[in-house]
Design a protein around this motif. Sequence first.
Motif, PDB file in Angstrom:
ATOM      1  N   CYS A  22       0.842  -1.210   0.000  1.00 43.24           N
ATOM      2  CA  CYS A  22       0.000   0.000   0.000  1.00 43.24           C
ATOM      3  C   CYS A  22       0.876   1.259   0.000  1.00 43.24           C
ATOM      4  CB  CYS A  22      -0.928   0.002   1.203  1.00 43.24           C
ATOM      5  SG  CYS A  22      -1.888  -1.512   1.374  1.00 43.24           S
ATOM      6  N   CYS A  78      -0.755   4.917  -0.183  1.00 49.79           N
ATOM      7  CA  CYS A  78      -2.185   5.003   0.144  1.00 49.79           C
ATOM      8  C   CYS A  78      -2.418   5.708   1.478  1.00 49.79           C
ATOM      9  CB  CYS A  78      -2.822   3.622   0.171  1.00 49.79           C
ATOM     10  SG  CYS A  78      -4.608   3.767   0.371  1.00 49.79           S
ATOM     11  N   CYS A  93      -5.556  -1.891   6.205  1.00 52.38           N
ATOM     12  CA  CYS A  93      -6.436  -1.055   5.389  1.00 52.38           C
ATOM     13  C   CYS A  93      -7.626  -0.561   6.203  1.00 52.38           C
ATOM     14  CB  CYS A  93      -6.924  -1.875   4.202  1.00 52.38           C
ATOM     15  SG  CYS A  93      -8.070  -0.963   3.178  1.00 52.38           S
ATOM     16  N   ARG A 106     -13.115   0.839  -0.893  1.00 53.13           N
ATOM     17  CA  ARG A 106     -11.742   0.845  -1.396  1.00 53.13           C
ATOM     18  C   ARG A 106     -11.643   1.369  -2.832  1.00 53.13           C
ATOM     19  NH1 ARG A 106      -8.398  -4.208   1.066  1.00 53.13           N
ATOM     20  NH2 ARG A 106     -10.190  -5.471   0.525  1.00 53.13           N
ATOM     21  N   CYS A 109      -9.618   4.523  -3.211  1.00 50.07           N
ATOM     22  CA  CYS A 109      -8.153   4.552  -3.314  1.00 50.07           C
ATOM     23  C   CYS A 109      -7.762   4.391  -4.777  1.00 50.07           C
ATOM     24  CB  CYS A 109      -7.523   3.499  -2.421  1.00 50.07           C
ATOM     25  SG  CYS A 109      -6.798   2.095  -3.262  1.00 50.07           S
ATOM     26  N   CYS A 116      -7.031  -4.164  -4.736  1.00 54.81           N
ATOM     27  CA  CYS A 116      -6.714  -4.290  -3.299  1.00 54.81           C
ATOM     28  C   CYS A 116      -7.064  -5.688  -2.791  1.00 54.81           C
ATOM     29  CB  CYS A 116      -7.464  -3.239  -2.486  1.00 54.81           C
ATOM     30  SG  CYS A 116      -6.920  -1.562  -2.788  1.00 54.81           S
TER      31      CYS A 116
HETATM   32  S1  SF4 Z   1      -7.350   0.961   0.033  1.00 52.19           S
HETATM   33 FE1  SF4 Z   1      -6.041  -0.571  -0.973  1.00 52.19          FE
HETATM   34  S2  SF4 Z   1      -4.011   0.402  -1.154  1.00 52.19           S
HETATM   35 FE2  SF4 Z   1      -5.225   1.555   0.348  1.00 52.19          FE
HETATM   36  S3  SF4 Z   1      -4.703   0.692   2.357  1.00 52.19           S
HETATM   37 FE3  SF4 Z   1      -6.516  -0.340   1.602  1.00 52.19          FE
HETATM   38  S4  SF4 Z   1      -5.711  -2.171   0.560  1.00 52.19           S
HETATM   39 FE4  SF4 Z   1      -4.017  -0.730   0.763  1.00 52.19          FE
END
Ligand code: SF4
Length: 270
Positions: A22, A78, A93, A106, A109, A116
């Motif tokens: 991430c 992230c 996450c 998610r 992101c 993810c």
């Molecule tokens: S949204 Fe995706 S990239 Fe961001 S912390 Fe969660 S798993 Fe990781």
Amino acid sequence: MSAHHPIMLCQPDAHKSCSACCGLYNWVDHSRSALTAIVDAQTELFFALTTYDNLDNYRNQRNRKINNTKLFETIYNCEFVGYIDSEHKKVGCMLHPAVTGNPELRNHCFYGSKVCNEHFCPGFSCLTTPEQRAVVATVHDWYLYGLVITDIDLVKEFFKNVENTIGESIKVSRLDTPKIHAALTDFFTLKEHWKFQAKENRLGKYYFSKAEYNIARIEYTQKWGIPPSPFDKILISLESDFATKEELEEAETIIQDKITAFIDAYNRQV
Ligand code: SF4
Ligand code: SF4
């Protein structure tokens, strides 16, 4: 967990976890204190939200709080990495459905929910189960754990050197003793505290220059007229930078001593 992945490396136990993919370590200052400050800030801001309706606002507040620079511009850092347990031992996450109850969040992101959910880093496929178990059993905090479990060369080269010396494959049934665990912890801790660590723009075997990255090299022949070290991959993983041949030799001795300590403990199990 699955038949293909018997150990869930991302969240292996109650004491640590990983968020490396991430972008957690993708900061110029990726020291323990710097990353702890970032995760602390993100956690505090995120869990103060009363609604998930304006995550752009969260993102803006988070960006204003972070006083660090990205190490490699094109890797996403992230903003939703935070502590996902009350004791702040586990990073993860904060948008995960287990945290928010919402499987779609998610998509806020850069990667989106599908990526993810489905990403498994090389640690799952390149490390053997004994190698995975060795790291999980002996690295006890999120900062060091994320650095080690993603460093395939460091882990594999350690066991390759051990197996070449003892002349057989490691037997996982013989790994579970306090002395062996201590020897492994001692070796993996080098990843955070390495006397010969390069000062700038490195993360493991990669070095970064503006928008480019390359695999680092140690110029043994050019600098000292010698062949590559038998511990070359380990030295590169540890981000080594040597001013003299004597420094290189000292580094090799440190690594050899850790390998020997492990073998001594392992052989006592016969
Ligand atoms: S949204 Fe995706 S990239 Fe961001 S912390 Fe969660 S798993 Fe990781
Ligand atoms: S880098 Fe690997 S172990 Fe770490 S969170 Fe990502 S997939 Fe999981």
